[in-house]
Design an enzyme around this catalytic site. Structure first.
Site, PDB file in Angstrom:
ATOM      1  N   GLU A 305       0.815  -1.217   0.000  1.00  0.00           N
ATOM      2  CA  GLU A 305       0.000   0.000   0.000  1.00  0.00           C
ATOM      3  C   GLU A 305       0.855   1.276   0.000  1.00  0.00           C
ATOM      4  O   GLU A 305       0.601   2.213   0.744  1.00  0.00           O
ATOM      5  CB  GLU A 305      -0.951  -0.006   1.207  1.00  0.00           C
ATOM      6  N   ASP A 379      -8.488  -8.953   4.577  1.00  0.00           N
ATOM      7  CA  ASP A 379      -8.208  -7.788   5.421  1.00  0.00           C
ATOM      8  C   ASP A 379      -9.249  -7.609   6.517  1.00  0.00           C
ATOM      9  O   ASP A 379     -10.100  -6.723   6.412  1.00  0.00           O
ATOM     10  CB  ASP A 379      -8.131  -6.524   4.552  1.00  0.00           C
ATOM     11  N   GLU A 407     -12.556  -1.732  12.120  1.00  0.00           N
ATOM     12  CA  GLU A 407     -12.510  -1.120  10.790  1.00  0.00           C
ATOM     13  C   GLU A 407     -13.635  -1.603   9.890  1.00  0.00           C
ATOM     14  O   GLU A 407     -14.287  -0.803   9.226  1.00  0.00           O
ATOM     15  CB  GLU A 407     -11.153  -1.406  10.137  1.00  0.00           C
TER      16      GLU A 407
END
Lengths: 719, 719
Positions: A305, A379, A407
Site C-alpha cells: 500500500e 483484510d 474497521e
C-alpha cells in the site's frame, strides 16, 4: 483537600457526573463485595500481606492491592513480613523451604508464569503467589484480584498458569499528529507534544489495564509510519513512555519506516544491502538501546500500500528483514515483518499473494524475525477463513495479527464481541501436521517447537473518556489480551469474566448478556457479509455498505472484484476453476472446500461462484438464503436491543443510556446494510424479494449516493 | 447499581482515580460547605424551593439545584408551592403582588436579566430569584449558586444584573473530521458520526458550563468551513445539538461557506447578486429554520486566507453580507461577517487593511448584520493595540472576537490568564466620541446606542478529560463568559471567582494565586514579544519562537516583515514616516503614539522603528531593555513555579502534579524564547548581551533548525 472531605463530596454528588467516570476504570472496577460472609472471608485472607515493594514492580503490586482491597473490601491491608502475613507474594528464589516443598507439582518454571496456592506456613493457612520474575508476580496478583472480583471461592486455591505466547503486543495505528488510522475512539492517547515532560495519569492506567490481562508490549506508532519518530527528540519521548510502562512488564516497540535512512539519515538510498544503510540502522539501534535498554524492536510494513521496502531496491523481504534483525540482534530486539503485502504488478487474487510471496522465504529469516500475518488472507473481514500462511512456514515463527479496532465491523457504533471471532480462527485446523494442527498451535509455537512466538492486536484505544468509545468495545481489548495469554481460552469464559468484572456478578445479568455477546459476531456477519461474502464495504473508510463500489485505482480495492455478482450468480471462484487460492490450504481442506456441497456454507461465496437459484442445505435457493441471512442479522440486533432493555437494573444509567442509543444506531445500520445489499444484488439476480424482507424505504440509487467524507478513522486527505 | 452502593464504592477508591474526574466538572465543583454555621444558614434558606419545573428550562433549574445543594449542603430540597418555600424562583409575570411591590427599584426589565432579593412573603423571609424569561431565571439561579460556592453572606441579598451584550457566543474552529484548527485540547467534542442518535453527557455538561456564565450561543464549525454541514443529513445532527442546548438558553449558529451554492447546491456561481444564488440561500435558511426554529444565524469568513467570498465575483463585503442577511431576516437570524480580511493584491500594511476595507461600508449593512472584529489589527498576539475599527464604524454593530484558545500564547502548555488581556483591550479608549469612549462601550452598544450587540470567543474546548487540557485554561473559558456578560468586570474579580469555585475559597490560596494569574499575561508578553513586538512565532503552527522566519508565500506571513530588525534598530514604523497605520486611530491616540517619547513603551515597536541604542525611560538602551524584558519573562515563570509549589495543600494531587509538569514545560519554553530571540536580534544589533542573560545552551543555528511538523492544532497537510 483531605480524603474524607472528598468522600463526603462524592457521596452527595449526582449520579450522572460520577458515572461518566465509570468507563475509565475498564474491567478494573473492583466493585464492593456485598455478601457479608464472602467479604469476611476475603478480608481475613488479605488483611496481612507480604510483598517486596522495593522493586518498581513490587511497588506497583502494593499500590494495586491497596486500590483493589480498599474498593472491594474496605480493607487497608497491613504490609508485613512473611511469617505474619496471610497473603504472601514472593519470588521463587525467595521462598522459604517450608513453602517451597508444598508447591504443587505443576508449579511454573516459565519466566512470566505464576502459581497461586493455598498452603500452610508457620502453622497457619496462607495464600502464596509466586513466580520466577517480577512480571510473573504482577500477573499472579492481577489474576488473584480477578478471582476476587468474580467472587471465586478462594479457600483451596491451586492455580498455575503461564502465557503460551511470548510477545503479546498491541499495535497502535497512531500518527504523530495524534490522528488514529482506523481509530474510532478519539485522538491518540500519546500526547507527543507534551512528552517527555508531562506524564499523564492515562499512561499509567493504560499500563495497569494491559498488565492485568498480560499484554507485555506496545507498538506506539502506525504501520504507515513517519520516520520522524526515530529522531532523537522523539526517542526521548518514547523513552519517557518506556520508563513509565517498565514496572508493568510492558516493552515499547516502534514501527520503523524502511526509508528512514533517506528521510532522516540524509542517505541517498535505503537499500538493505548497502553498507552505509546497514551501518545507519545499527547506529540507530544502538542509540535507541542507550536510551531504552529493554526496547522491544521494530514492526515493519514494507512494500505494501505505498510503503517503501526492500523491493524498491530489487531486494527481497528476507534481505530487508534480516538487515534490521542484524541491527537489533546484539540488543535482543526483534523484527516483526508484516506479511500483509500485495503488489500492483501481480494481478493475482489478492488472497493468494502473501502466501506466494512468503512461503519461498521459509527458514531464511534470522532468528529474531517474526512474520506477522493477519488472521485471514484479505483484510480483517467479519468472517474470513484462516490465512493459508499458518501452517505453511514451519521454519519461521509466525505472529498472529488480529484487529481489535472495528474497521470493517461497525466502527464506533456496533456492539460486536470479537473474541468469538478470534476463537474461530485460532481453532481452525491447518492440517499442517495432520488433524488437530490448529492455528493456535502454530501461533504458540507448539506445532513446530518455536521459542519465539507472538501475537498482535491493532488497538481500539483513544482519548475517549472510557478509552474505547463504545462501552462494549472494552471487551475486545480485554478479550484480545486474554487470548494472547492463552489462545485456547473459550470466548464464553472471556465474556463471563469481562461482564462480571465490568458490571456485576449477578447471574441473571451474566447469563443473559453472555449469549448476547457471543451471538453478536454472527449478527454482524449476517447483516454485512453472510455466506462468505467479503470486502463489500463503502470505499476508503469502510463504514457502511458498498457492494456497488467499482472503478477504483486498482481492481482489488473494489467490491465487485470480491463478490463477482452477475446475472448468473455470486461469489469468488477460488477453486481450481478459478484463482485456485484454495490450493494454498492443506489437502484435507481443499477436498472439503472445493465442493459446493461439502464446504461449510459460511465460506461458500469466499471460494465459489454460485448460481442464484442454487439449492442450499436448507432446501431454499441461494438468493432466498442470502436474503434470510441479512434478515437474520437485522432480527439479531432487534433481539439485542430487547435484551439490553431488560438490563437497566444491572448497569449504571449512563452506560445503559449510551448503549441503548448505540444499539439504535446499530439497528438502523443493520437495516441499511440489508436494504442496500439486497436491492443491489436483486438487480443482478432478478429474483423476487422473499416475503420476510420489508420494503426498503429508499431506492438503490439513494443508497449508492450516500457519501461520508468525514467518516472517522481516516485522514481527510485520503478521501 | 444502587446509589448507596456507589457511594460506598467511591469512598474507598484511591484518590488518583477519582481526581481525574475533578477537571471535568470545571468551575461547577460545588465543594461542600464546611463551616457549620454557614452550612446551617444556607440549608435553612434552601430547604424548600418553589420553581415551575414544567418548562424544559425549569426542569434544568431543578436538576441543577438538586446537584448543587446535595453537593454543597447534603441537602435534598423540598420542591413545593410558593407559600411554603424559602427560595422562590418565579417569572415576573407570575409574581404575587406581595412580592411584586417589594422588588427593588432597579429590578431588571431586560429579557435575560434577573433579580435576586431577600424579601418577605406570607409573613416569613424568603429569597426570590425572578426574571422576565426562563433563561433569565436560569442565569439568576447560577449566579445564586455561585454566591453560595463563594460562601457569600446571603442574609440580605439584593442583586440585579443583566447581560450588557446580547449575543455571547463561542466560536468553535472545529472541522467535520473532528480535528480542531488551533485546538490544543484534543478532538472536537462534536461527535458528528454518531449524531443525531447519540446524545453524549458531554453535550449537556457543555451547555451547563456555558449557561453558568451566561454564554448564549455557539458556532459549531470552523470559520474555514466545509459546505457539507449545510446538507440535510448534517442539519439533522445540528438540530439534535440545538434541541439539547435549547433548555440552557443556548442558540446554535453555523459558519456558512460562501461558495456552498456551488459545492452542495449544484449552481455555477455563488455571486451574491445572482437570483438563483439568492434563492438558494433563502431556501437553505427556510430549511434550517424548519428544523431549528431558534437557529441563530451564520458566521462568515469571506475573501480571507483563501476562503471564497463576494470579491470573487467583483462584489463587496456589503453585497455578500446583505444577501445572507436577507435570507435570515424573516427568521430573526443574524449574520456575523468577519472583518479579518487581508488581500494578496494590496501590499498595504496588514494592520491597516480591515479598516481600509470596512470603514467605507459603515451604515450600509442590513440591520441583522454584525461585523466581527478581532481585538487587535494583526492576529491574536500576546499584546496588540485595540483594532482601529472599534470606534470607526458608528453606524454598524461591531462584534468583538477574542481568542480563548492559545494559538499565539503557548498552546497546550502555558499558563496564561487571558481575562487580563481581554480587560486591557476592553478598557482602551478609542476617543471616538471624546475621552472615555472605551472599547467596551463600542461592543455593548452604549457608545452609539446599538441594540444588536455581540462578542465571540474562539473556544479552547476539546475532548480532553478536563475539557481544556491545561487545568488553568478552564479559567479562560470562564473569564470570556463573564466578560461577555459584563465587559466592565475586573479581571481580578474573575480570577477570584474562578479560583474559589474551582479549587477552594481558602483566602491564603486565593490571595496567592490571584496575583499569579493576573501577572501571567505580562509574563508571556515579556518572554515572547516584549515592547510591542508581534508575530515572530514559528511558521504555521505558531508554537515557539521564529523571529528568523522569512521567504514564505507572502511577506506578511513572515516574522521579519513584522519586527523589521536590522543593523540599525527594530520595530515597524506605523507613523506617518512609515505605513501610517497610526492615522487610523483617533487624533488623541495618534498624537501620543507618534512620538517615541510619549507612546506607552508596551507599544513602542508596534508603531516605531527604534535604534538599538535608543535610550528608554529606564535610562538604558533599547537593546538592554529588550533583553531585560525577556529575562523578566523567564523570571516571572520561575516565580510562578515557586508559588505553585507552595499550593500543594490546597489542590488535588492530580491537578498539582499536572500543573507542576506543565509549568516546567513553560519555564523551559520561556528560556527557549529568550535564548533564541536574543541570539537572533544580537547578530543584528551587534551589541553585548547584558550580564543578567545566561549563556544560551545552543547556537542560533540550532534554534533556527528546530522543526515541529506534528505540532498540535494544525492539519498535517498544512505543513
Amino acid at each position: 483537600m483531605k480524603k474524607t472531605t472528598l468522600c463526603l463530596l462524592l457521596c452527595i454528588l449526582p449520579l450522572n457526573i460520577l458515572l461518566a467516570q465509570e468507563g475509565y476504570k475498564l474491567w478494573l472496577q473492583y466493585h464492593p463485595v456485598e455478601d457479608a460472609a464472602l467479604k469476611k472471608h476475603y478480608t481475613s485472607q488479605n488483611a496481612a500481606i507480604s510483598v517486596d515493594h522495593n522493586t518498581p514492580t513490587g511497588s506497583v503490586i502494593r499500590e494495586e492491592l491497596n486500590t483493589a482491597l480498599e474498593a472491594m473490601l474496605e480493607l487497608q491491608p497491613n504490609f508485613t513480613s512473611p511469617d505474619k502475613a496471610s497473603l504472601l507474594i514472593l519470588k521463587q528464589a525467595a521462598l522459604p523451604e517450608e513453602l517451597q516443598k508444598q508447591l504443587p507439582s505443576n508449579a511454573v518454571q516459565d519466566e512470566e508464569g505464576f502459581t497461586i496456592a493455598s498452603l500452610n506456613y508457620t502453622g497457619k493457612p496462607v495464600i502464596l503467589i509466586t513466580s520466577q520474575t517480577d512480571a510473573g508476580l504482577l500477573y499472579g496478583v492481577f489474576r488473584y484480584l480477578n478471582l476476587l472480583q468474580l467472587h471465586t471461592d478462594t479457600s483451596q486455591l491451586s492455580v498455575t498458569d503461564s502465557p503460551k505466547i511470548k510477545k503479546r503486543i498491541l499495535n497502535h495505528w497512531d500518527n504523530l499528529d495524534r490522528t488514529v488510522e482506523r481509530g474510532y475512539a478519539g485522538f491518540s492517547i500519546w500526547d507527543w507534544h507534551l512528552l517527555p515532560h508531562l506524564i499523564k495519569e492515562e499512561y499509567i492506567d493504560y499500563a495497569r489495564a494491559n498488565a492485568s490481562v498480560g499484554i507485555n508490549g506496545t507498538v506506539l506508532n502506525n504501520v504507515n509510519a513517519s520516520a520522524y519518530i526515530l529522531q532523537d527528540t522523539y526517542l526521548d519521548k518514547v523513552k519517557a513512555l518506556a520508563d513509565t510502562f517498565r514496572p508493568y512488564g510492558i516493552q515499547v516497540y516502534l514501527t520503523a519506516r524502511f526509508s528512514a535512512p533517506i528521510e532522516i539519515g540524509g542517505l541517498k538510498t535505503a537499500d538493505p544491502l548497502n553498507e552505509e544503510v546497514r551501518t545507519w540502522w545499527k547506529e540507530k539501534a544502538n542509540a535507541i538501546y542507550k536510551k531504552i535498554p529493554d526496547f522491544g524492536g521494530f514492526l515493519i510494513k514494507a512494500n505494501s500500500e505505498g510503503q517503501p521496502g526492500p523491493n524498491n531496491y530489487g531486494r527481497s523481504h528476507v534481505e530487508g528483514a534480516n538487515m534490521l534483525a542484524e541491527a537489533l540482534e546484539p540488543h535482543n530486539g526483534i523484527v516483526m515483518w508484516r506479511a500483509f503485502v500485495y503488489s500492483d504488478e501481480k494481478p493475482e487474487d489478492r488472497a493468494k499473494q502473501a502466501y506466494s510471496e512468503f512461503v519461498p522465504f521459509d527458514g531464511k529469516f534470522k532468528k529474531n524475525v517474526l512474520v506477522q500475518v493477519k488472521n485471514g488472507p484479505i483484510d480483517f473481514q467479519p468472517r474470513e477463513p484462516f490465512h493459508p500462511l499458518f501452517g505453511a512456514m514451519p521454519e519461521t515463527p509466525l505472529m498472529m495479527e488480529f484487529q481489535i479496532t472495528q474497521e470493517y465491523l461497525g466502527g464506533m457504533s456496533h456492539l460486536v464481541f470479537l473474541p468469538k471471532m478470534y476463537e474461530e480462527t485460532l481453532q481452525e485446523d491447518t492440517y499442517a501436521r495432520g488433524e488437530g494442527s490448529i492455528v493456535a498451535k502454530v501461533i504458540d509455537g507448539s506445532l513446530n517447537t518455536k521459542k519465539l512466538t507472538g501475537i498482535a492486536g491493532v488497538a481500539n484505544i483513544g482519548t475517549a473518556r472510557n478509552w474505547t468509545g463504545h462501552p462494549f468495545a472494552q471487551a475486545n481489548w480485554y478479550g484480545f489480551g486474554r487470548l494472547a495469554w492463552d489462545p485456547y481460552l473459550k470466548s464464553e469464559t472471556i465474556a463471563r469474566e469481562w461482564l462480571g468484572m465490568t458490571f456485576t456478578t449477578t447471574p441473571e445479568f451474566i447469563d443473559t448478556m453472555t449469549p448476547l455477546l457471543l451471538n453478536s459476531r454472527e449478527a454482524v456477519v449476517n447483516y454485512m457479509t453472510p455466506l462468505g461474502l467479503h470486502h463489500i464495504m463503502a470505499e476508503g473508510h469502510h463504514q457502511g455498505p458498498g457492494p456497488w463500489v467499482k472503478d477504483l485505482g486498482r481492481e482489488d480495492w473494489t467490491s465487485v472484484y470480491y463478490h463477482k455478482a452477475d446475472r448468473m450468480g455470486i461469489g469468488f471462484d477460488r477453486t481450481s476453476t478459478g484463482s485456485n487460492a484454495l490450493a494454498q490450504y492443506a489437502e484435507e481442506i481443499e477436498n472439503t472446500y472445493k465442493n459446493k456441497r461439502t464446504i461449510p456454507e459460511d465460506y461458500l461465496l469466499w471460494f465459489h461462484h454460485v448460481a442464484w437459484d442454487y439449492e442450499m442445505k436448507n432446501g431454499q435457493s441461494l438468493w432466498y438464503t442470502l436474503a434470510r441471512k441479512y434478515q437474520d442479522g437485522v432480527e439479531d440486533v432487534a433481539q439485542m436491543k430487547k435484551t439490553w432493555n431488560a438490563m437497566q437494573d444491572y448497569v449504571s444509567p449512563a452506560v445503559y443510556e449510551k448503549t441503548r442509543m448505540l444499539l439504535d444506531i446499530q439497528y438502523e445500520e443493520a437495516q441499511w446494510w440489508r436494504n442496500s445489499c439486497l436491492l443491489y444484488f436483486q438487480q443482478l439476480s432478478q429474483m423476487k424479494m422473499p416475503p420476510f424482507i420489508p420494503k426498503a424505504p429508499h431506492s438503490l440509487e439513494y443508497y449508492e449516493s450516500i457519501r461520508d467524507p468525514y467518516a472517522p478513522g481516516i485522514k481527510p486527505s485520503w478521501d
